[in-house]
Design an enzyme around this catalytic site. Sequence first.
Site, short mmCIF file in Angstrom:
data_model
loop_
_atom_site.label_atom_id
_atom_site.label_comp_id
_atom_site.label_asym_id
_atom_site.label_seq_id
_atom_site.Cartn_x
_atom_site.Cartn_y
_atom_site.Cartn_z
CG ASN A 147 7.84 -25.54 54.04
OD1 ASN A 147 8.32 -26.63 53.77
ND2 ASN A 147 6.54 -25.32 54.07
NE ARG A 285 1.50 -32.97 56.65
CZ ARG A 285 2.28 -31.90 56.46
NH1 ARG A 285 2.92 -31.35 57.48
NH2 ARG A 285 2.40 -31.37 55.26
CD GLN A 314 -2.66 -29.20 60.65
OE1 GLN A 314 -1.70 -29.55 61.31
NE2 GLN A 314 -2.50 -28.50 59.55
CG HIS A 333 0.75 -26.95 60.06
ND1 HIS A 333 0.30 -27.97 59.28
CD2 HIS A 333 2.07 -26.85 59.78
CE1 HIS A 333 1.29 -28.47 58.56
NE2 HIS A 333 2.37 -27.78 58.85
P1 NDP Z 1 12.17 -35.30 52.57
O1 NDP Z 1 11.44 -36.01 51.49
O2 NDP Z 1 13.42 -34.58 52.26
O3 NDP Z 1 12.51 -36.32 53.72
C1 NDP Z 1 11.64 -37.27 54.19
C2 NDP Z 1 12.45 -38.42 54.72
O4 NDP Z 1 11.56 -39.32 55.39
C3 NDP Z 1 13.15 -39.22 53.62
O5 NDP Z 1 14.51 -39.33 53.96
C4 NDP Z 1 12.43 -40.55 53.68
O6 NDP Z 1 13.22 -41.64 53.43
C5 NDP Z 1 12.05 -40.62 55.13
N1 NDP Z 1 11.03 -41.62 55.40
C6 NDP Z 1 9.92 -41.92 54.71
N2 NDP Z 1 9.25 -42.91 55.30
C7 NDP Z 1 9.97 -43.27 56.39
C8 NDP Z 1 9.80 -44.25 57.39
N3 NDP Z 1 8.77 -45.09 57.36
N4 NDP Z 1 10.73 -44.34 58.37
C9 NDP Z 1 11.80 -43.51 58.38
N5 NDP Z 1 12.01 -42.55 57.44
C10 NDP Z 1 11.10 -42.45 56.47
O7 NDP Z 1 11.10 -34.32 53.23
P2 NDP Z 1 11.32 -33.07 54.20
O8 NDP Z 1 12.42 -33.39 55.14
O9 NDP Z 1 11.40 -31.81 53.43
O10 NDP Z 1 9.92 -33.06 54.94
C11 NDP Z 1 9.52 -34.15 55.76
C12 NDP Z 1 8.07 -33.98 56.19
O11 NDP Z 1 7.97 -32.88 57.06
C13 NDP Z 1 7.10 -33.66 55.06
O12 NDP Z 1 6.67 -34.81 54.37
C14 NDP Z 1 5.98 -33.00 55.81
O13 NDP Z 1 5.05 -33.97 56.25
C15 NDP Z 1 6.66 -32.36 57.00
N6 NDP Z 1 6.72 -30.90 56.84
C16 NDP Z 1 6.13 -30.13 57.81
C17 NDP Z 1 6.09 -28.76 57.66
C18 NDP Z 1 5.47 -27.88 58.72
O14 NDP Z 1 5.17 -26.72 58.45
N7 NDP Z 1 5.30 -28.36 59.93
C19 NDP Z 1 6.62 -28.10 56.48
C20 NDP Z 1 7.33 -28.99 55.59
C21 NDP Z 1 7.33 -30.34 55.76
P3 NDP Z 1 13.81 -42.05 52.02
O15 NDP Z 1 13.63 -40.89 51.11
O16 NDP Z 1 15.21 -42.32 52.40
O17 NDP Z 1 13.02 -43.20 51.60
#
Ligand code: NDP
Length: 399
Positions: A147, A285, A314, A333
């Site tokens: 998603n 989140r 939630q 959400h």
């Molecule tokens: P990804 O794993 O593709 O991306 C997450 C990114 O966050 C990675 O690039 C990671 O860095 C980075 N990251 C982690 N910790 C930090 C930090 N402390 N500071 C800066 N960057 C950080 O996940 P998605 O993009 O697919 O999803 C992201 C989040 O979105 C999910 O974890 C979820 O919580 C939320 N989400 C919400 C949804 C909704 O319905 N509202 C649905 C789907 C997701 P790196 O990997 O480079 O270490």
Amino acid sequence: MAKILCVLYDDPVDGYPNSYPRDGLPSLNGYPGGQTLPSPKTIDFMPGRLLGSVSGELGLRKFLERQGHSLFVTADKDGPNSRFEKELPDADVVISQPFWPAYLTAERFAKAKKLRLAITAGIGSDHVDLQAAIERGVTVAEITYSNSISVSEHVVMMILSLVRNYLPSYGWVIRGGWNIADCASRSYDLEGMHVGTVAAGRIGTAVLRRLKPFEVKLHYTDRHRLPAAVEKELGVTFHPGVEEMVKVCDVVTINAPLHPETEHMFNDALIGKMKRGAYLVNTARGKICDRDAVVRALESGQLAGYAGDVWFPQPAPKDHPWRTMPHHGMTPHISGTSLSAQARYAAGVREILECWFENRPIRDEYLIVQGGALAGAGAHSYSAGDATKGAGEAALFQQ
Ligand code: NDP
């Protein structure tokens, strides 16, 4: 034979739908970057139907019962007397969605003696105490990418609705008004603004790509830097730290997972470093933002608007201040549970279960915890520890 305990959100108030506004879904060839779509051997559901609610059962019942497994589906998830907590002690597999999360706290892990696998039907496994999963050797998996694009579309929608003052203007129409000055006095163009994303993973990068044609100045911060070619293609500026980035941005969108490193990242101090009148959009989140700091910033004008679809806990209690704070564009959400997304994550859950029951490895990109350690996608994006504290408050929604 296994017992699968599945927690899904309630059906619509008027009952499970008999018809839908559109026939079917567009077909996709894969995800950006080449990851393949979920690939179960077959599916027993019609893509485009409501699968994420209790009666939709993620389209799993036939598949599981054919093999002699039992499936329990409930929306009753909070508090010690909930159906979830009663069924948990002999469950082998728990499936839950972030939209209506069955919080798997350390206390609940202690009750779930047989639990071996926790599947997140979607993305974001912070409702699971990952530290407890690591210590108990429980595998945690989610449907990576299912998603991500759905959320990125929602982010763009929310940025535009805040900046252009869409929701209050729509409100005037519903109330029979024609109050152009009231609508226009908080309405701007996005063009030329500085927009930054906290994290440029799958969602963050998709947001940057979608915003590029709006002629904005793009920024990002992340733990790992994007390839130089991607930075150049998007014309995006990297900032090593979040503070440095928010200082220059008019709009900030949060797209990082919730883990101990990001919990309450947007507190009074960080919001205080943003430009006065900045907009903050959080579809990642709820707990990444300090609840009361956001309210204070909207009331003082430090933030001009806040939108998102994620709360903590939630469902949010009826008196959660984000329901009534000024200049917000909150929804429940929903961004990652469009009918399009549901078809993908239901297929992904089935793929994981097929692998599990046939003793085949689960794709690395779906793994968060395995064999007592962060694994696969989890090892890349999460840190060990627990972000579920305070989840018990979700039971207040019922009162
Ligand atoms: P990804 O794993 O593709 O991306 C997450 C990114 O966050 C990675 O690039 C990671 O860095 C980075 N990251 C982690 N910790 C930090 C930090 N402390 N500071 C800066 N960057 C950080 O996940 P998605 O993009 O697919 O999803 C992201 C989040 O979105 C999910 O974890 C979820 O919580 C939320 N989400 C919400 C949804 C909704 O319905 N509202 C649905 C789907 C997701 P790196 O990997 O480079 O270490």
